[in-house]
Design a protein around this motif. Structure first.
Motif, PDB file in Angstrom:
ATOM      1  N   ALA A   1       0.663  -1.405   0.338  1.00  0.00           N
ATOM      2  CA  ALA A   1      -0.250   0.029   0.040  1.00  0.00           C
ATOM      3  C   ALA A   1       0.636   0.932  -0.047  1.00  0.00           C
ATOM      4  CB  ALA A   1      -0.351   0.266   1.783  1.00  0.00           C
ATOM      5  N   LEU A   2       1.323   1.398   0.500  1.00  0.00           N
ATOM      6  CA  LEU A   2       2.867   2.745   0.951  1.00  0.00           C
ATOM      7  C   LEU A   2       3.176   2.173  -0.592  1.00  0.00           C
ATOM      8  CD1 LEU A   2       4.393   4.628   2.299  1.00  0.00           C
ATOM      9  CD2 LEU A   2       5.971   2.437   2.788  1.00  0.00           C
ATOM     10  N   TYR A   3       4.366   1.734  -0.975  1.00  0.00           N
ATOM     11  CA  TYR A   3       4.083   1.728  -2.624  1.00  0.00           C
ATOM     12  C   TYR A   3       3.636   2.313  -3.971  1.00  0.00           C
ATOM     13  CZ  TYR A   3       8.983  -1.573  -0.912  1.00  0.00           C
ATOM     14  OH  TYR A   3       9.629  -2.016   0.011  1.00  0.00           O
ATOM     15  N   GLU A   4       2.246   1.828  -3.497  1.00  0.00           N
ATOM     16  CA  GLU A   4       1.353   2.192  -4.003  1.00  0.00           C
ATOM     17  C   GLU A   4       1.100   3.265  -4.026  1.00  0.00           C
ATOM     18  OE1 GLU A   4      -1.500  -0.950  -4.374  1.00  0.00           O
ATOM     19  OE2 GLU A   4       0.180  -2.641  -5.668  1.00  0.00           O
ATOM     20  N   SER A   5       1.335   3.955  -3.046  1.00  0.00           N
ATOM     21  CA  SER A   5       0.473   5.044  -2.742  1.00  0.00           C
ATOM     22  C   SER A   5       1.191   6.275  -3.803  1.00  0.00           C
ATOM     23  CB  SER A   5       1.129   6.200  -1.673  1.00  0.00           C
ATOM     24  OG  SER A   5       2.563   5.984  -1.558  1.00  0.00           O
ATOM     25  N   GLN A   6      -0.294   7.584  -4.273  1.00  0.00           N
ATOM     26  CA  GLN A   6      -0.255   8.151  -5.159  1.00  0.00           C
ATOM     27  C   GLN A   6       0.326  10.040  -4.385  1.00  0.00           C
ATOM     28  OE1 GLN A   6      -0.627   8.215  -8.450  1.00  0.00           O
ATOM     29  NE2 GLN A   6      -0.676   6.246  -9.410  1.00  0.00           N
TER      30      GLN A   6
ATOM     31  N   LYS B   1      15.924  -1.286  -5.028  1.00  0.00           N
ATOM     32  CA  LYS B   1      15.703  -2.258  -3.930  1.00  0.00           C
ATOM     33  C   LYS B   1      14.233  -2.057  -3.994  1.00  0.00           C
ATOM     34  CE  LYS B   1      17.375  -0.782  -0.046  1.00  0.00           C
ATOM     35  NZ  LYS B   1      18.344  -2.307   0.204  1.00  0.00           N
ATOM     36  N   MET B   2      13.583  -1.350  -4.379  1.00  0.00           N
ATOM     37  CA  MET B   2      11.568  -1.489  -3.999  1.00  0.00           C
ATOM     38  C   MET B   2      11.211  -2.829  -4.768  1.00  0.00           C
ATOM     39  SD  MET B   2       9.490   1.551  -3.743  1.00  0.00           S
ATOM     40  CE  MET B   2      10.819   3.596  -5.276  1.00  0.00           C
ATOM     41  N   LEU B   3      12.166  -2.052  -6.754  1.00  0.00           N
ATOM     42  CA  LEU B   3      11.997  -3.482  -7.840  1.00  0.00           C
ATOM     43  C   LEU B   3      12.357  -4.749  -7.033  1.00  0.00           C
ATOM     44  CD1 LEU B   3      12.833  -1.845 -10.674  1.00  0.00           C
ATOM     45  CD2 LEU B   3      10.244  -2.265 -10.143  1.00  0.00           C
ATOM     46  N   GLU B   4      13.186  -5.367  -5.824  1.00  0.00           N
ATOM     47  CA  GLU B   4      14.184  -6.560  -5.818  1.00  0.00           C
ATOM     48  C   GLU B   4      12.795  -7.512  -4.860  1.00  0.00           C
ATOM     49  OE1 GLU B   4      17.380  -5.143  -5.303  1.00  0.00           O
ATOM     50  OE2 GLU B   4      18.568  -5.801  -7.227  1.00  0.00           O
ATOM     51  N   THR B   5      11.741  -6.478  -3.651  1.00  0.00           N
ATOM     52  CA  THR B   5      11.126  -7.187  -2.687  1.00  0.00           C
ATOM     53  C   THR B   5       9.776  -8.004  -3.558  1.00  0.00           C
ATOM     54  OG1 THR B   5       9.497  -4.911  -3.267  1.00  0.00           O
ATOM     55  CG2 THR B   5      12.044  -4.537  -1.952  1.00  0.00           C
ATOM     56  N   GLY B   6      10.034  -7.142  -4.949  1.00  0.00           N
ATOM     57  CA  GLY B   6       8.560  -8.307  -5.451  1.00  0.00           C
ATOM     58  C   GLY B   6       7.756  -7.508  -4.902  1.00  0.00           C
ATOM     59  N   PHE B   7       7.179  -6.447  -4.018  1.00  0.00           N
ATOM     60  CA  PHE B   7       6.128  -5.666  -4.291  1.00  0.00           C
ATOM     61  C   PHE B   7       5.462  -4.910  -4.825  1.00  0.00           C
ATOM     62  CE2 PHE B   7       7.711  -5.650   1.052  1.00  0.00           C
ATOM     63  CZ  PHE B   7       7.455  -7.725   0.782  1.00  0.00           C
ATOM     64  N   ILE B   8       5.892  -4.365  -5.766  1.00  0.00           N
ATOM     65  CA  ILE B   8       5.362  -3.931  -7.014  1.00  0.00           C
ATOM     66  C   ILE B   8       6.175  -3.662  -8.170  1.00  0.00           C
ATOM     67  CG2 ILE B   8       6.878  -2.511  -6.211  1.00  0.00           C
ATOM     68  CD1 ILE B   8       5.591  -0.141  -6.472  1.00  0.00           C
ATOM     69  N   ASP B   9       5.853  -4.087  -9.322  1.00  0.00           N
ATOM     70  CA  ASP B   9       5.677  -4.211 -10.898  1.00  0.00           C
ATOM     71  C   ASP B   9       5.778  -2.802 -11.568  1.00  0.00           C
ATOM     72  OD1 ASP B   9       6.401  -4.598 -13.359  1.00  0.00           O
ATOM     73  OD2 ASP B   9       5.339  -6.547 -13.608  1.00  0.00           O
TER      74      ASP B   9
END
Length: 237
Positions: A71-76, A109-117
Protein backbone atom coordinates in the motif's frame (compact mmCIF):
# COMPACT_ATOMS: atom_id res chain seq x y z
CA UNK A 1 12.60 20.93 7.04
CA UNK A 2 15.10 18.79 5.08
CA UNK A 3 17.94 19.76 7.42
CA UNK A 4 20.39 17.05 8.41
CA UNK A 5 19.07 17.09 11.98
CA UNK A 6 15.46 16.77 10.84
CA UNK A 7 16.31 13.91 8.51
CA UNK A 8 18.26 12.10 11.24
CA UNK A 9 15.33 12.49 13.66
CA UNK A 10 12.93 11.16 11.02
CA UNK A 11 15.16 8.12 10.62
CA UNK A 12 15.11 7.50 14.37
CA UNK A 13 11.32 7.86 14.53
CA UNK A 14 10.54 5.37 11.77
CA UNK A 15 13.11 2.94 13.16
CA UNK A 16 11.45 3.08 16.57
CA UNK A 17 7.95 2.83 15.10
CA UNK A 18 7.95 1.55 11.48
CA UNK A 19 4.15 1.84 11.27
CA UNK A 20 4.67 5.61 10.89
CA UNK A 21 5.83 4.87 7.34
CA UNK A 22 2.30 3.92 6.34
CA UNK A 23 1.00 7.42 7.01
CA UNK A 24 0.41 9.69 4.01
CA UNK A 25 -0.86 13.26 3.76
CA UNK A 26 -4.64 13.56 4.03
CA UNK A 27 -6.81 16.63 3.54
CA UNK A 28 -5.51 20.08 4.35
CA UNK A 29 -6.83 21.61 7.58
CA UNK A 30 -9.13 23.77 5.43
CA UNK A 31 -10.66 20.59 4.03
CA UNK A 32 -9.17 20.32 0.54
CA UNK A 33 -6.63 17.73 -0.68
CA UNK A 34 -3.49 19.86 -0.99
CA UNK A 35 -0.75 17.24 -0.57
CA UNK A 36 -3.04 14.20 -0.46
CA UNK A 37 -1.31 10.85 -0.87
CA UNK A 38 2.25 12.08 -0.38
CA UNK A 39 4.32 9.72 1.79
CA UNK A 40 7.72 9.73 3.50
CA UNK A 41 9.10 7.94 0.43
CA UNK A 42 7.97 10.73 -1.89
CA UNK A 43 9.60 13.32 0.38
CA UNK A 44 12.88 11.38 0.53
CA UNK A 45 12.93 11.24 -3.28
CA UNK A 46 12.19 14.94 -3.81
CA UNK A 47 14.88 15.95 -1.31
CA UNK A 48 17.35 13.37 -2.67
CA UNK A 49 17.76 11.63 0.68
CA UNK A 50 18.88 8.33 -0.80
CA UNK A 51 20.28 6.73 2.36
CA UNK A 52 17.12 7.36 4.36
CA UNK A 53 14.99 6.18 1.42
CA UNK A 54 16.90 2.88 1.36
CA UNK A 55 16.58 2.54 5.13
CA UNK A 56 12.82 3.01 4.88
CA UNK A 57 12.58 0.34 2.18
CA UNK A 58 14.47 -2.09 4.40
CA UNK A 59 12.06 -1.32 7.25
CA UNK A 60 9.02 -1.98 5.04
CA UNK A 61 10.39 -5.43 4.23
CA UNK A 62 11.50 -6.42 7.71
CA UNK A 63 8.97 -4.68 9.94
CA UNK A 64 5.69 -4.19 8.06
CA UNK A 65 3.10 -6.72 6.90
CA UNK A 66 3.35 -7.20 3.15
CA UNK A 67 -0.05 -5.60 2.49
CA UNK A 68 1.01 -2.43 4.31
CA UNK A 69 4.31 -2.28 2.42
CA UNK A 70 2.51 -2.73 -0.90
CA UNK A 71 0.00 0.00 0.00
CA UNK A 72 2.89 2.37 0.77
CA UNK A 73 4.65 1.59 -2.52
CA UNK A 74 1.39 2.13 -4.39
CA UNK A 75 0.56 5.42 -2.65
CA UNK A 76 0.26 8.33 -5.05
CA UNK A 77 0.93 12.02 -4.53
CA UNK A 78 -2.29 13.21 -6.13
CA UNK A 79 -3.38 16.34 -4.23
CA UNK A 80 -4.00 19.62 -6.04
CA UNK A 81 -0.42 20.79 -5.36
CA UNK A 82 0.76 18.12 -7.79
CA UNK A 83 -1.45 19.28 -10.66
CA UNK A 84 1.09 21.91 -11.76
CA UNK A 85 4.50 21.61 -13.40
CA UNK A 86 6.95 20.13 -12.64
CA UNK A 87 5.10 18.02 -10.05
CA UNK A 88 2.50 16.54 -12.39
CA UNK A 89 5.21 14.94 -14.53
CA UNK A 90 6.89 13.03 -11.66
CA UNK A 91 4.74 9.93 -12.08
CA UNK A 92 2.71 9.90 -8.85
CA UNK A 93 4.19 6.86 -7.07
CA UNK A 94 7.31 6.67 -4.85
CA UNK A 95 8.91 4.43 -7.48
CA UNK A 96 8.33 6.96 -10.26
CA UNK A 97 9.58 9.78 -8.02
CA UNK A 98 12.75 7.81 -7.27
CA UNK A 99 13.26 7.35 -11.03
CA UNK A 100 12.72 11.05 -11.74
CA UNK A 101 15.18 12.11 -9.07
CA UNK A 102 17.65 9.46 -10.30
CA UNK A 103 17.86 7.54 -7.03
CA UNK A 104 18.89 4.22 -8.52
CA UNK A 105 19.53 2.28 -5.32
CA UNK A 106 16.01 2.85 -3.96
CA UNK A 107 14.50 2.02 -7.36
CA UNK A 108 16.29 -1.30 -7.56
CA UNK A 109 15.66 -2.12 -3.90
CA UNK A 110 11.91 -1.51 -4.27
CA UNK A 111 11.70 -3.65 -7.39
CA UNK A 112 13.74 -6.46 -5.85
CA UNK A 113 11.25 -6.78 -2.98
CA UNK A 114 8.78 -8.17 -5.51
CA UNK A 115 6.07 -6.01 -3.92
CA UNK A 116 5.68 -3.79 -6.98
CA UNK A 117 6.10 -4.08 -10.76
CA UNK A 118 7.45 -1.09 -12.67
CA UNK A 119 5.45 -2.16 -15.75
CA UNK A 120 2.11 -2.53 -13.93
CA UNK A 121 -0.31 -0.26 -15.79
CA UNK A 122 -2.72 -0.23 -12.86
CA UNK A 123 -0.15 1.88 -10.98
CA UNK A 124 0.02 4.64 -13.61
CA UNK A 125 -0.08 8.20 -12.35
CA UNK A 126 -3.57 9.38 -11.40
CA UNK A 127 -2.80 12.86 -12.71
CA UNK A 128 -0.93 12.31 -15.99
CA UNK A 129 -1.41 8.61 -16.69
CA UNK A 130 2.37 8.17 -16.82
CA UNK A 131 4.19 4.98 -15.93
CA UNK A 132 7.67 5.55 -14.45
CA UNK A 133 9.31 5.32 -17.88
CA UNK A 134 7.10 8.14 -19.20
CA UNK A 135 7.89 10.28 -16.17
CA UNK A 136 11.60 9.77 -16.86
CA UNK A 137 11.17 10.76 -20.51
CA UNK A 138 9.08 13.82 -19.64
CA UNK A 139 12.03 15.04 -17.57
CA UNK A 140 14.57 14.31 -20.32
CA UNK A 141 16.56 11.82 -18.21
CA UNK A 142 18.09 9.66 -20.93
CA UNK A 143 20.81 8.14 -18.73
CA UNK A 144 18.08 6.89 -16.41
CA UNK A 145 16.04 5.75 -19.42
CA UNK A 146 18.96 3.58 -20.55
CA UNK A 147 19.49 2.23 -17.05
CA UNK A 148 15.84 1.27 -16.65
CA UNK A 149 15.47 -0.32 -20.09
CA UNK A 150 18.87 -1.95 -20.56
CA UNK A 151 20.91 -2.22 -17.37
CA UNK A 152 18.53 -3.38 -14.67
CA UNK A 153 18.31 -7.16 -14.20
CA UNK A 154 16.00 -8.55 -16.88
CA UNK A 155 13.39 -9.73 -14.37
CA UNK A 156 12.74 -6.17 -13.18
CA UNK A 157 13.62 -4.25 -16.34
CA UNK A 158 11.31 -1.63 -17.85
CA UNK A 159 9.27 -2.47 -20.92
CA UNK A 160 9.97 0.47 -23.25
CA UNK A 161 6.96 -0.39 -25.43
CA UNK A 162 4.47 0.65 -22.74
CA UNK A 163 1.96 3.35 -23.64
CA UNK A 164 0.87 5.99 -21.14
CA UNK A 165 -2.54 5.53 -19.54
CA UNK A 166 -5.33 8.07 -19.07
CA UNK A 167 -4.93 10.36 -16.07
CA UNK A 168 -7.16 12.95 -14.45
CA UNK A 169 -5.72 15.75 -16.61
CA UNK A 170 -7.02 14.35 -19.89
CA UNK A 171 -6.66 17.77 -21.53
CA UNK A 172 -2.88 17.38 -21.53
CA UNK A 173 -3.28 14.88 -24.41
CA UNK A 174 -0.38 12.75 -23.18
CA UNK A 175 -2.26 9.45 -22.93
CA UNK A 176 -1.71 6.47 -25.21
CA UNK A 177 1.87 7.46 -26.07
CA UNK A 178 5.06 5.43 -26.31
CA UNK A 179 8.13 7.03 -24.69
CA UNK A 180 9.47 8.38 -28.01
CA UNK A 181 6.04 9.75 -28.90
CA UNK A 182 5.81 11.53 -25.56
CA UNK A 183 9.23 13.12 -26.13
CA UNK A 184 8.04 14.28 -29.56
CA UNK A 185 4.81 15.68 -28.11
CA UNK A 186 6.86 17.65 -25.56
CA UNK A 187 9.19 18.97 -28.27
CA UNK A 188 12.26 17.31 -26.75
CA UNK A 189 14.40 16.74 -29.86
CA UNK A 190 17.38 15.30 -27.99
CA UNK A 191 15.30 12.64 -26.22
CA UNK A 192 13.46 11.70 -29.45
CA UNK A 193 16.79 11.13 -31.21
CA UNK A 194 18.19 9.19 -28.27
CA UNK A 195 15.21 6.82 -28.05
CA UNK A 196 14.94 6.33 -31.82
CA UNK A 197 18.59 5.26 -31.97
CA UNK A 198 17.50 2.21 -29.97
CA UNK A 199 15.38 1.19 -32.98
CA UNK A 200 18.27 1.45 -35.44
CA UNK A 201 20.45 -1.35 -36.76
CA UNK A 202 23.50 -1.10 -39.01
CA UNK A 203 23.12 -2.66 -42.47
CA UNK A 204 26.66 -2.04 -43.71
CA UNK A 205 29.74 0.15 -43.21
CA UNK A 206 32.07 1.24 -45.99
CA UNK A 207 34.86 3.42 -44.61
CA UNK A 208 33.26 6.76 -43.67
CA UNK A 209 29.81 5.71 -44.94
CA UNK A 210 27.27 3.78 -42.88
CA UNK A 211 23.78 2.66 -43.85
CA UNK A 212 21.19 2.11 -41.14
CA UNK A 213 17.77 0.51 -40.94
CA UNK A 214 15.16 1.94 -38.57
CA UNK A 215 12.15 0.14 -37.13
CA UNK A 216 9.15 2.43 -37.65
CA UNK A 217 7.35 1.38 -34.44
CA UNK A 218 5.80 4.49 -32.98
CA UNK A 219 7.02 6.66 -35.87
CA UNK A 220 4.66 5.71 -38.69
CA UNK A 221 2.33 2.81 -37.97
CA UNK A 222 0.38 2.75 -41.26
CA UNK A 223 -2.93 2.43 -39.49
CA UNK A 224 -2.22 0.97 -36.04
CA UNK A 225 -3.78 3.98 -34.35
CA UNK A 226 -3.22 7.63 -33.52
CA UNK A 227 -0.31 9.19 -31.72
CA UNK A 228 2.54 8.28 -34.07
CA UNK A 229 5.37 10.78 -34.29
CA UNK A 230 4.48 11.61 -37.89
CA UNK A 231 1.01 12.59 -36.71
CA UNK A 232 2.14 14.38 -33.55
CA UNK A 233 4.52 16.74 -35.35
CA UNK A 234 1.71 17.85 -37.67
CA UNK A 235 -0.91 18.54 -35.00
CA UNK A 236 -1.79 22.21 -34.79
CA UNK A 237 -1.71 22.22 -30.98
Amino acid sequence: ANTDDAVALSGELVTARPSLLTQVHVNHRAGFPLFAGESCLHICAVNVREALFCKMIDLTVSQLPKEQAVALYESQAAGVFFDELPMRFCGGSPLAYACCFQLRRPVQKMLETGFIDINDRSQSCKISGFLPIHAVVSNGLMDTYDWLTEKLPESIRVDATQRSAVGRQVGLNVHGLLPAQLAAWLGDHASVKHILKKQVSILWIWGPVTQYSMNLRGIDSAGEGGGDIMELVARQD
